[in-house]
Design an enzyme around this catalytic site. Structure first.
Site, PDB file in Angstrom:
ATOM      1  N   GLY A  57      19.918 -13.377  19.200  1.00  0.00           N
ATOM      2  CA  GLY A  57      18.759 -12.511  18.957  1.00  0.00           C
ATOM      3  C   GLY A  57      17.505 -13.043  19.613  1.00  0.00           C
ATOM      4  CB  THR A  59      11.649 -15.215  21.505  1.00  0.00           C
ATOM      5  OG1 THR A  59      11.827 -16.553  21.988  1.00  0.00           O
ATOM      6  CG2 THR A  59      10.201 -15.044  21.082  1.00  0.00           C
ATOM      7  N   GLY A 195      -6.678 -15.664  23.469  1.00  0.00           N
ATOM      8  CA  GLY A 195      -5.862 -14.750  24.267  1.00  0.00           C
ATOM      9  C   GLY A 195      -5.958 -13.339  23.743  1.00  0.00           C
ATOM     10  N   GLY A 197      -4.428 -10.595  25.045  1.00  0.00           N
ATOM     11  CA  GLY A 197      -3.334  -9.708  25.401  1.00  0.00           C
ATOM     12  C   GLY A 197      -2.715  -9.114  24.150  1.00  0.00           C
ATOM     13  NE  ARG A 289       7.474 -15.428  24.939  1.00  0.00           N
ATOM     14  CZ  ARG A 289       7.675 -16.204  23.874  1.00  0.00           C
ATOM     15  NH1 ARG A 289       6.727 -16.340  22.954  1.00  0.00           N
ATOM     16  NH2 ARG A 289       8.826 -16.827  23.706  1.00  0.00           N
ATOM     17  CG  HIS A 464      -2.119  22.635  13.253  1.00  0.00           C
ATOM     18  ND1 HIS A 464      -3.247  21.965  13.649  1.00  0.00           N
ATOM     19  CD2 HIS A 464      -2.471  23.365  12.158  1.00  0.00           C
ATOM     20  CE1 HIS A 464      -4.250  22.278  12.838  1.00  0.00           C
ATOM     21  NE2 HIS A 464      -3.801  23.125  11.926  1.00  0.00           N
TER      22      HIS A 464
END
Length: 487
Positions: A57, A59, A195, A197, A289, A464
């Site tokens: 799996g 990170t 950071g 981001g 990263r 709507h």
């Protein structure tokens, strides 16, 4: 760092001594790119061996996407209670946050996902070896004491790790990275996030929801510098409205753990050249990263990395390196691969089908959505306005605030829908800021990916009242059929 997850399948790190020493496909790395390659290849009838030295799996499942979004959901609940009290007259308050209970729920979600992926691999017949692997040739891989031969090809999927700053060593408590921030002890009273981001913005948003003072520092002149400038502007407005202190064009010049070990004293040079000294309980480093290739044995297979450490493919249509039969997926790839889990799923499918002898379509990176799960959220696909203009296209742009539709007024969080199109041509980019826009971007992925014109979208009716109605309104106006928006 401690991640609560089922490690029963990882208890014995030794490779399987009784199994065959060859496979059709050998995958090194069991993150999203690696396990998706393995699952698809096995489904196509190939014999697959997957080597992973940590948890299947990667990170995304154990330290990134899944646990962080679980925590951000908890943050949404806290924010909802505040909105109920302050805006809707519901007399409610958060007495406290039971951190162990919160993290137990997060870890249960991670564990169940982990078991699910391991179960899929087992059901598909993928041989999983829990050990480090390295290339020993263009078709051979050493896993522990044994060497395995790949009959059709090798797939490199070893992922990435947080990029660190020189002289700043994470300690899992007062100085943390995005890999261990959620697993640090307790909730800090103050956080300096370095950071701006997607990762930094998400962590800043989470900690603010949980009551911390948050200072967000970004070296570029705006947050999410790779996104459309209007996305950055609306995001900044939303974060500041929530009380997050944002410093753009700013640099960290010094950071030291305090003598008592209870916090960090940081010095930041602002865009105006001022020097700010900030005392915080925690410094969270989220400056990007970097690919993980150490110990992979690239040179033994005739491979190397580019100047940034990526393993660049010689053939992007097949994601095949300069060494025939060696493919690469996920965070090892340089741009235009965006280093996102959903992109690595697509890359894994592509490589598996290529190794099975099929001719799949290359990944359309321009149509891969980009999402930041902060409050407010951002979601984009395709070109920014600047990129579209720099491409030489005759560009037309339309934007509409979410508060211009009834559901946007209900949410009361601001936001915008912005569409960039070629005049008398296809839609080039769609950019959203606001509540729940991560769940709205899939439609726009198809619009951009299928090169639809605004008129193609305008003929379809949006429900709507919804936030997605604003998307429909923007396309109606671009198609010359504006309803609630003036052309």
């Amino acid at each position: 760092m401690t991640v609560t997850a089922d490690r029963s399948a990882s208890a014995d790190p030794r490779p399987d001594p009784a199994g065959p020493s060859s496979a059709d496909v050998i995958v090194i790395g069991g993150g999203t790119g690696g396990y998706s390659t393995a699952l698809r290849a096995a489904a196509l009838g190939l014999d697959v061996l997957l080597a992973e030295r940590d948890l299947i799996g990667g990170t995304c499942l154990h330290r990134g996407c899944i646990p962080s979004k679980a925590m951000l959901h908890a943050a949404e609940l806290v924010d909802g209670i505040a909105e109920a009290r302050e805006r809707w007259g519901v007399k409610a308050a958060v007495d406290s946050v039971d951190w162990p209970a919160l993290t137990a729920t997060r870890d249960d979600i991670v564990s169940r996902n982990h078991k699910g992926v391991e179960g899929h691999l087992a059901h598909a017949g993928v041989r999983v070896l829990h050990a480090s692997a390295r290339l020993t040739g263009a078709r051979t891989v050493a896993v522990g004491p044994r060497t395995y031969t790949a009959r059709r090809g090798i797939v490199l999927a070893t992922g990435s790790r947080p990029r660190l700053l020189p002289g700043l060593t994470p300690n899992g408590n007062t100085v943390v990275t995005s890999d261990d921030a959620l697993f640090a002890p307790g909730l800090p009273e103050s956080v300096l996030v370095l950071g701006g981001g997607a990762i930094g913005v998400e962590y800043a948003s989470f900690h603010r929801s949980m009551g911390a003072r948050v200072i967000l520092v970004e070296a570029a002149d705006r947050l999410l510098p790779l996104e459309d400038a209007d996305v950055s502007r609306h995001l900044l407005r939303g974060l500041k409205r929530r009380g997050i202190e944002v410093l753009t064009g700013a640099l960290l010049t010094d950071a030291r753990v305090t003598a008592d070990g209870e916090g960090v004293r940081a010095t930041v040079r602002t865009a105006r050249g001022e020097s700010l000294v900030l005392d915080v309980a925690r410094l969270l480093v989220a400056v990007g990263r970097e690919p993980v290739t150490d110990g992979l044995g690239l040179a033994d297979a005739g491979l190397g990395t580019d100047a940034r450490g990526y393993v660049a493919p010689a053939d992007w249509a097949r994601l095949e390196t300069a060494v025939p039969g060696v493919h690469v997926v996920g965070d090892l790839l340089p741009p235009p691969s965006p280093g996102l889990a959903h992109a690595s799923f697509a890359e894994g499918l592509l490589v598996a089908e290529t190794l099975a002898g099929r001719a799949p379509r290359p990944v359309d990176y321009a149509a891969v959505p980009r999402v930041t799960y902060s409050a407010p959220q951002t979601a984009s696909v395709g070109l920014t306005e600047r990129q579209a203009r720099e491409s030489g296209a005759d560009v037309v742009v339309n934007a509409m605030p979410l508060t211009a539709v009834a559901k946007g007024m209900v949410h009361g969080q601001g936001g915008v829908v912005k569409v960039v199109a070629q005049r008398s041509g296809p839609v080039l980019g769609v950019h959203l800021v606001g509540p729940n826009v991560s769940e709205m971007i899939a439609e726009s992925q198809l619009v951009v990916g299928w090169e639809a014109d605004p008129a193609d979208v305008a003929q379809y009716v949006h429900p709507h009242p919804t936030l997605s109605e604003a998307v429909g309104e923007v396309f109606l106006t671009l198609a010359g059929r504006g309803l609630h928006q003036n052309a």
